[in-house]
Design a protein around this motif. Structure first.
Motif, mmCIF file in Angstrom:
data_model
loop_
_atom_site.group_PDB
_atom_site.id
_atom_site.type_symbol
_atom_site.label_atom_id
_atom_site.label_comp_id
_atom_site.label_asym_id
_atom_site.label_seq_id
_atom_site.Cartn_x
_atom_site.Cartn_y
_atom_site.Cartn_z
ATOM 1 N N PHE A 237 -19.455 18.715 -11.543
ATOM 2 C CA PHE A 237 -19.611 19.156 -10.296
ATOM 3 C C PHE A 237 -18.609 18.895 -9.537
ATOM 4 C CE2 PHE A 237 -21.669 18.487 -5.844
ATOM 5 C CZ PHE A 237 -21.890 19.862 -5.684
ATOM 6 N N GLU A 238 -17.914 17.655 -9.517
ATOM 7 C CA GLU A 238 -16.896 17.278 -8.584
ATOM 8 C C GLU A 238 -15.689 18.237 -8.988
ATOM 9 O OE1 GLU A 238 -13.588 13.608 -8.601
ATOM 10 O OE2 GLU A 238 -15.757 13.243 -8.959
ATOM 11 N N ASP A 239 -15.667 18.320 -10.294
ATOM 12 C CA ASP A 239 -14.452 19.455 -10.445
ATOM 13 C C ASP A 239 -14.515 20.918 -9.855
ATOM 14 O OD1 ASP A 239 -13.339 17.639 -12.083
ATOM 15 O OD2 ASP A 239 -14.199 18.248 -14.083
ATOM 16 N N LYS B 295 -7.361 14.725 -6.064
ATOM 17 C CA LYS B 295 -8.588 13.873 -6.680
ATOM 18 C C LYS B 295 -8.708 12.544 -6.741
ATOM 19 C CE LYS B 295 -11.029 15.930 -9.826
ATOM 20 N NZ LYS B 295 -11.178 16.686 -11.202
ATOM 21 N N ASN B 296 -9.874 11.897 -6.728
ATOM 22 C CA ASN B 296 -10.112 10.469 -6.870
ATOM 23 C C ASN B 296 -9.221 9.771 -6.539
ATOM 24 O OD1 ASN B 296 -12.375 11.264 -8.351
ATOM 25 N ND2 ASN B 296 -11.071 11.715 -10.117
ATOM 26 N N VAL B 297 -8.687 9.807 -5.078
ATOM 27 C CA VAL B 297 -7.937 8.781 -4.419
ATOM 28 C C VAL B 297 -8.551 7.393 -4.055
ATOM 29 C CG1 VAL B 297 -6.217 8.840 -2.435
ATOM 30 C CG2 VAL B 297 -6.605 10.787 -3.648
ATOM 31 N N THR B 298 -7.899 6.390 -4.168
ATOM 32 C CA THR B 298 -8.549 5.089 -3.484
ATOM 33 C C THR B 298 -7.656 4.911 -2.244
ATOM 34 O OG1 THR B 298 -9.141 4.463 -5.875
ATOM 35 C CG2 THR B 298 -9.067 2.472 -3.999
ATOM 36 N N PHE C 51 -13.566 14.618 0.952
ATOM 37 C CA PHE C 51 -14.830 15.380 0.324
ATOM 38 C C PHE C 51 -15.373 14.391 -0.507
ATOM 39 C CE2 PHE C 51 -11.661 18.542 1.875
ATOM 40 C CZ PHE C 51 -12.573 19.661 2.439
ATOM 41 N N GLU C 52 -16.644 14.234 -0.314
ATOM 42 C CA GLU C 52 -17.477 13.411 -1.090
ATOM 43 C C GLU C 52 -18.500 14.331 -1.992
ATOM 44 O OE1 GLU C 52 -18.993 9.883 -3.144
ATOM 45 O OE2 GLU C 52 -17.074 10.397 -2.483
ATOM 46 N N THR C 53 -18.335 14.284 -3.396
ATOM 47 C CA THR C 53 -19.365 15.066 -3.970
ATOM 48 C C THR C 53 -20.702 14.361 -4.325
ATOM 49 O OG1 THR C 53 -18.685 14.484 -6.221
ATOM 50 C CG2 THR C 53 -17.839 16.618 -5.014
ATOM 51 N N LYS C 54 -21.880 15.014 -4.115
ATOM 52 C CA LYS C 54 -23.483 14.440 -4.276
ATOM 53 C C LYS C 54 -24.030 15.225 -5.317
ATOM 54 C CE LYS C 54 -22.405 11.403 -1.100
ATOM 55 N NZ LYS C 54 -22.211 9.957 -1.605
#
Length: 345
Positions: A162-164, A186-189, A212-215
């Motif tokens: 879903f994140e993709d 994507k997936n940055v800290t 953006f945060e996927t739920k």
């Protein structure tokens, strides 16, 4: 068994490591010189560390006590022993967190006998915690079975899929979101906070940072508000509730950490103007699957710069209207470039 040692003094870390390895043959030691290094590792490896020996004072920045909530929330089975040469300074703070976050406390200099006894007790206690966590995980499997469509999705990682899907959709929004060098990442800290996707608005839109945060909660009903834990209801039954970090806190933390990082970037680049109108807005989006029922979420007290939205409603027009609705700020090209060059490093 993995024991993590976090102290800004390499001599202390090395001394602790030598002493521990002399008595424990089946453990691995990993050293960290700062809280930031530790937080990054825990975030990416929440189940690897069995015992953390954590110094309190690091000279500047956050203390060991400051990061305890993050450590325990991200990796709840880690046993933590605080370590400090400044017991008089931090004694009350240690007392306040004892029981809730830490297993034990040691004052520097630590004797070999005290260190080994406390390490043995902590590792034994950690085994019990892992056993309990496995039981909890087995219970949560009922939830996963209910909300994931097929076993094949479980294998592939439905949440990641879903994140993709969200990321691919955002990457095509060339009118609203920058492409090429500063395309969505994507997936940055950022300051220890992992963000699924971060992007920047495309001119001539006002310059803003988009988080953006996927739920992934398909076929579930969510109920909650900014001041309570989120309930997750599947097929009329509450499958998971208060123990899971609530949605509002997570998105709010991302907003705060990105804001802090921008402040640090500008300071490091000698941009000291405190006038807010020269700083970009941060707009966060919590993106849910289309089958998630979010009508039970009370958004009254949520961060006003957070949007809760289903994937089907996350369109270029929606992002453009959201950005144009923000109060007007004039970010200079210099500040804009500094942030673009440094925020996602």
């Amino acid at each position: 068994m993995l024991i993590a040692l976090t102290d800004d003094d390499a001599n202390i870390r090395n001394s602790l490591e030598r002493t521990i390895l002399k008595h424990f043959k089946d453990v691995e030691i990993k050293q960290f010189s700062s809280t930031l290094e530790l937080k990054k590792f825990v975030l990416n490896n929440p189940s690897l560390i069995n015992l953390l020996i954590l110094d309190i004072h690091f000279g500047v920045g956050e203390t060991g006590i400051d990061i305890l909530p993050f450590i325990k929330e991200t990796a709840p089975t880690i046993q933590i022993i605080l370590l400090s040469a400044m017991e008089k300074t931090y004694g009350q703070s240690v007392t306040d967190v004892a029981g809730e976050y830490i297993f034990d406390f040691m004052s520097k200099p630590v004797t070999e006998t005290e260190l080994i006894i406390k390490v043995k007790k902590a590792l034994n206690s950690q085994k019990d915690s892992v056993s309990k966590a496995m039981q909890d995980l087995q219970s949560e499997n009922n939830l996963l079975t209910s909300i994931l469509d097929t076993k094949q999705q479980i294998i592939k990682g439905a949440g990641r899929m879903f994140e993709d899907e969200v990321f691919d959709k955002l990457s095509k929004m060339s009118t609203a979101i920058m492409n090429n060098e500063f395309s969505p990442k994507k997936n940055v800290t950022v300051f220890g906070q992992e963000i699924d996707t971060i992007a920047f608005t495309n001119p001539p839109l006002p310059f803003a940072v988009l988080v953006f945060e996927t739920k992934y909660f398909p076929n579930a009903k969510l109920i909650g508000n900014a001041n309570s834990d989120t309930q997750i209801i599947v097929d009329g039954k509450e499958m998971l509730s208060g123990k899971r970090r609530n949605l509002f806190e997570q998105t709010d933390n991302q907003f705060k950490q990105v804001s802090k990082r921008i402040e640090r970037i500008l300071k490091e680049n000698n941009v000291f103007d405190r006038n807010e109108k020269f700083r970009p807005f941060i707009q966060t989006f919590a993106v849910f699957t289309d089958s998630t029922d979010i009508s039970g979420l009370d958004l009254t007290d949520a961060n006003k710069y957070t949007k809760f939205v289903k994937l089907k409603d996350l369109t270029q027009d929606f992002i453009i209207k959201t950005v144009f609705a923000l109060p007007k700020r004039s970010v200079s090209e210099e500040v804009k470039q500094i942030i673009l060059n440094n925020l996602t490093k």
